[in-house]
Design an enzyme around this catalytic site. Sequence first.
Site, PDB file in Angstrom:
ATOM      1  N   ASN A  37      -3.297   6.452   5.700  1.00 34.30           N
ATOM      2  CA  ASN A  37      -2.559   5.562   6.586  1.00 34.30           C
ATOM      3  C   ASN A  37      -1.069   5.867   6.601  1.00 34.30           C
ATOM      4  OD1 ASN A  37      -2.882   3.302   8.402  1.00 34.30           O
ATOM      5  ND2 ASN A  37      -1.799   2.042   6.902  1.00 34.30           N
ATOM      6  N   HIS A  61      -3.968  -9.268  10.228  1.00 37.19           N
ATOM      7  CA  HIS A  61      -4.675  -8.525  11.279  1.00 37.19           C
ATOM      8  C   HIS A  61      -5.748  -9.375  11.969  1.00 37.19           C
ATOM      9  CE1 HIS A  61      -2.603  -4.893  10.264  1.00 37.19           C
ATOM     10  NE2 HIS A  61      -3.074  -4.892   9.028  1.00 37.19           N
ATOM     11  N   LYS A  76       0.819  -1.226   0.000  1.00 40.42           N
ATOM     12  CA  LYS A  76       0.000   0.000   0.000  1.00 40.42           C
ATOM     13  C   LYS A  76       0.846   1.266   0.000  1.00 40.42           C
ATOM     14  CE  LYS A  76      -2.247  -1.061   3.796  1.00 40.42           C
ATOM     15  NZ  LYS A  76      -1.733  -2.421   4.041  1.00 40.42           N
TER      16      LYS A  76
END
Length: 364
Positions: A145, A192, A122
Amino acid sequence: MKKGAGFSVRGKRAVVAGAARSGIGAAMLLARRGASVTLSDVREEIEDAGELETAGVTVELGGHTQATFAAADLIVLSPGVPAHQPVIARAREAGIPVIGELELASRWLAGRVIAITGTKGKSTTTTLTGRMLESGGHKVLVGGNIGLALSAQVDESTAETIHVVETSSFQLEGTQTFHPWVAVLLNFSPDHLDRHATVEEYAAAKARIFANQSASDWAVLNADDPGSVALAAHAPSRRLLFSMTAGLADGVVLEGDTIVRRSGENREPLVPLSSVRLIGRHLIADVMAAAAVASIVGVPARAMTATVEGFTGLEHALEPVTEIAGVRFVNDSKATNIEAARRAIESFGTGVVVILGGRYKGGD
């Protein structure tokens, strides 16, 4: 209706949970928009308390108190704050709106949004996309982010602005109306799972990047990653696929030593591989994704190539550190999941010594 029309917090009691970068950005934004803001954090002290209080934000430390959350008209969650915490769950059951910082900021943006997510890649793709668009002459703000929280970009947002936003599953799960013009899903693998209860819950959070798209929007997808393509199956947006291995008739592909966009019988060379300065073949996919987005925006190939030539990667992402007695040291501490670490290790030949650490977040 103009984006953000009808959404106002003036005179409302807003509580922001979590005083990291995104929470602070949200609290300051809400205060500027006329809300009575309380920023709540479980820590006993935070570095920015004085600045927040000067801006009119009440700072409540040492835990999230039931009375504060129960009295709110709106609750905004930082990405690091799980929505299933009891005090937040009770507020939601009482009918108090609970949204994420990404959702809050997006309601007031005047410009278009390019949102980029995936289990890995990302930050590299977001940074490279932003630089390509800037090189192509566009007004660009990069964040989310990485870098600035999206809340910190709202006041600079104009109709000409393109927001290139890295979005995590933690951010996306708190969205309701978030509407990217271009939504990019680089890849998908389990991660996650110390936060998401199941892989399916993690996948549902990632898929929210497409939830509010229309037929005039774009989904940029990795054709080499069936899991990510499947997550966009019901999105009404137009597709632009990229692939390092498939011979797509329409999409961004590798032809010999060049990244090319094919569209029917048309063929547009975008970036020669000789311009790539990154370690690891898997990072070529990130370059291809960025080039795909840039081609949608209309960035000339020469601007893409110049950007790639000047991009040597990010800190902690297959970052060359030094060489001692013929031994090369490379820092890839940004690889915080199994798939990212595996791809990094595969970037080298024999004789690799891997130093691993961190917290297990699930996956095989």
